[in-house]
Design an enzyme around this catalytic site. Structure first.
Site, PDB file in Angstrom:
ATOM      1  N   ALA A 186       2.557   6.017  -2.751  1.00  9.32           N
ATOM      2  CA  ALA A 186       3.651   6.929  -3.086  1.00  9.32           C
ATOM      3  C   ALA A 186       3.692   7.211  -4.579  1.00  9.32           C
ATOM      4  O   ALA A 186       3.901   8.355  -5.012  1.00  9.32           O
ATOM      5  CB  ALA A 186       4.979   6.341  -2.618  1.00  9.32           C
TER       6      ALA A 186
ATOM      7  N   GLU B  94       0.831  -1.201   0.000  1.00  4.68           N
ATOM      8  CA  GLU B  94       0.000   0.000   0.000  1.00  4.68           C
ATOM      9  C   GLU B  94       0.865   1.250   0.000  1.00  4.68           C
ATOM     10  O   GLU B  94       0.542   2.250  -0.652  1.00  4.68           O
ATOM     11  CB  GLU B  94      -0.952  -0.024   1.199  1.00  4.68           C
ATOM     12  CG  GLU B  94      -1.968  -1.146   1.117  1.00  4.68           C
ATOM     13  CD  GLU B  94      -3.055  -1.044   2.175  1.00  4.68           C
ATOM     14  OE1 GLU B  94      -3.070  -0.060   2.933  1.00  4.68           O
ATOM     15  OE2 GLU B  94      -3.904  -1.969   2.223  1.00  4.68           O
ATOM     16  N   GLU B  95       1.979   1.212   0.737  1.00  2.00           N
ATOM     17  CA  GLU B  95       2.867   2.372   0.770  1.00  2.00           C
ATOM     18  C   GLU B  95       3.389   2.705  -0.621  1.00  2.00           C
ATOM     19  O   GLU B  95       3.410   3.864  -1.038  1.00  2.00           O
ATOM     20  CB  GLU B  95       4.042   2.105   1.703  1.00  2.00           C
ATOM     21  CG  GLU B  95       5.101   3.192   1.672  1.00  2.00           C
ATOM     22  CD  GLU B  95       6.270   2.929   2.600  1.00  2.00           C
ATOM     23  OE1 GLU B  95       7.354   3.484   2.354  1.00  2.00           O
ATOM     24  OE2 GLU B  95       6.089   2.173   3.575  1.00  2.00           O
ATOM     25  N   ARG B  96       3.807   1.684  -1.369  1.00  4.31           N
ATOM     26  CA  ARG B  96       4.384   1.923  -2.687  1.00  4.31           C
ATOM     27  C   ARG B  96       3.345   2.396  -3.686  1.00  4.31           C
ATOM     28  O   ARG B  96       3.612   3.302  -4.491  1.00  4.31           O
ATOM     29  CB  ARG B  96       5.071   0.645  -3.170  1.00  4.31           C
ATOM     30  CG  ARG B  96       6.360   0.345  -2.408  1.00  4.31           C
ATOM     31  CD  ARG B  96       6.836  -1.073  -2.619  1.00  4.31           C
ATOM     32  NE  ARG B  96       8.095  -1.311  -1.891  1.00  4.31           N
ATOM     33  CZ  ARG B  96       8.519  -2.503  -1.497  1.00  4.31           C
ATOM     34  NH1 ARG B  96       7.780  -3.572  -1.743  1.00  4.31           N
ATOM     35  NH2 ARG B  96       9.660  -2.625  -0.858  1.00  4.31           N
TER      36      ARG B  96
END
Length: 402
Positions: free
Chosen positions: A292, A287-289
């Site tokens: 971002a 989810e972070e990638r």
């Protein structure tokens, strides 16, 4: 102003002021039904967005225009934005828990709505604030929402979604950035507590955070099976904010170096199972990638369009810069690259919400987003001439990774 969503008329003016109570529940219920787009002019037959996605983006844009962008220059100069104030506004409107469980204050929507929010945050006139918001919503809390106990969710997740607490992520260390398995921070069990020693580096919003999602070694086993994620209150004895790091870019987001000196945390603060922290963090990275990568799309669109407008006005030897074919070709190429990245992100997101592991695609998207942002800002900066090296324009902030 009003926007029609299906058969319901959604009043978008001041929408964010009432979404935290009835509005959020209504919106989540409507959106979760996956209403098919009925107005091609509004949705453009979008690959993953419906009218509800666009309504959500429009309400977020009002917050950006009214509560954030007017103050960005001030926060850039100060090196910090008021996280508690801004997060409370966003939390009240539901934007810090878009895909989080409704019982803990979230909207309960699928991850396509997180991507829509990330895209809209690209309209903020700096990079530091969107990044800090992403840490709160998509980097420090996904594992807690997925694997945490009810008690931990009540204590840490709910107030983070509502904007009452600021979260930070404690993973990177001086000797462990990309290689997460090599972190040295230890949490040694003593009775019903862990005693934590070590430190974390490059901690976004670290000087303002109320709690940290901390990755620490909880045993001496293999590096991929000896780590745990721990909810760590930042006001505990032994937690030291060593310094606020002065950075080249992302200046409006404070970044801290943090040390732990015999910090005692209850063992019940472990997220999920002890020893599963590395696995949880790798899942959380998906989810972070995606977030971002999606968060820079609109920023890059804006840079290209602002460069087009400026080069129409800027003249060299009595001819607008934009009239040179080489400039046309380069801007067209850059815009094409942005659209290709957008398609990759949408594909990865579509697969992700169906339950697929998209680690590979998400990693590709983040890699491409970082390189393209650097390439695009470098190219466009040249067309701005001397103006591009001032702090007055967006392209200069992106150029120095702001």
């Amino acid at each position: 102003m009003a926007l029609r969503t299906g058969s319901v008329l959604l009043k978008t003016q001041n929408f964010y002021k009432f979404t935290s109570v009835v509005g959020v529940r209504w919106f989540a219920e409507k959106a979760s039904k996956s209403v098919a787009p009925s107005d091609p002019e509004t949705t453009g037959d979008h690959l993953i967005y419906t009218q509800e996605h666009f309504a959500l983006r429009e309400s977020l844009r009002k917050i950006i225009d009214q509560e954030i962008n007017p103050y960005v220059d001030q926060w850039e100069a100060e090196g910090k934005f008021p996280a508690h104030k801004i997060f409370k506004i966003l939390g009240t409107a539901g934007f810090l828990g878009v895909n989080k469980p409704v019982e803990y204050g979230g909207l309960g929507l699928d991850y396509t709505y997180n991507v829509a929010v990330a895209e809209e945050l690209g309209n903020i006139r700096c990079g530091g604030i969107p990044m800090a918001i992403g840490v709160q919503s998509d980097m420090a809390t996904p594992a807690l929402a997925r694997f945490g106990s009810h008690e931990l969710k009540e204590e840490f997740l709910l107030p983070s979604i509502m904007g009452d607490k600021v979260a930070c992520l404690g993973v990177s260390e001086v000797g462990a950035g990309s290689d997460v398995s090599s972190i040295k921070t230890k949490a040694v069990r003593k009775g019903d507590e862990y005693v934590i020693n070590g430190g974390k580096m490059w901690t976004t919003t670290g000087t303002q955070a109320d709690w940290m999602c901390l990755l620490a070694n909880t045993s001496d086993g293999p590096p991929h099976r000896n780590k745990s994620l721990i909810c760590l209150p930042m006001n505990l004895p032994g937690v030291h904010i060593a310094r606020k790091i002065d950075k080249l870019g992302m200046r409006s987001s404070d970044t801290a170096e943090v040390f732990f000196d015999d910090v005692r945390v209850p063992c019940k603060n472990v997220i999920g199972q002890e020893g599963m922290g590395f696995t949880y963090q790798m899942i959380q990275f998906q989810e972070e990638r995606l977030w971002a990568a999606a968060s820079v799309l609109t920023t890059m669109d804006n840079i290209v369009q602002e460069t087009v407008q400026y080069t129409r006005q800027r003249k060299i030897f009595k001819l607008p810069v934009l009239y040179h074919q080489a400039v046309h070709f380069r801007l067209a190429e850059l815009q094409t690259e942005v659209e290709l990245l957008r398609s990759l992100i949408y594909r990865a997101t579509a697969l992700y919400i169906k339950g697929n592991d998209v680690t590979k695609l998400a990693s590709m998207a983040k890699l491409k987003a970082g390189r393209l942002a650097r390439e695009l800002s470098d190219s466009c900066l040249q067309y701005w001439g001397g103006m591009g090296f001032t702090s007055d324009v967006l392209v200069s902030r992106v150029y120095r990774w702001d």
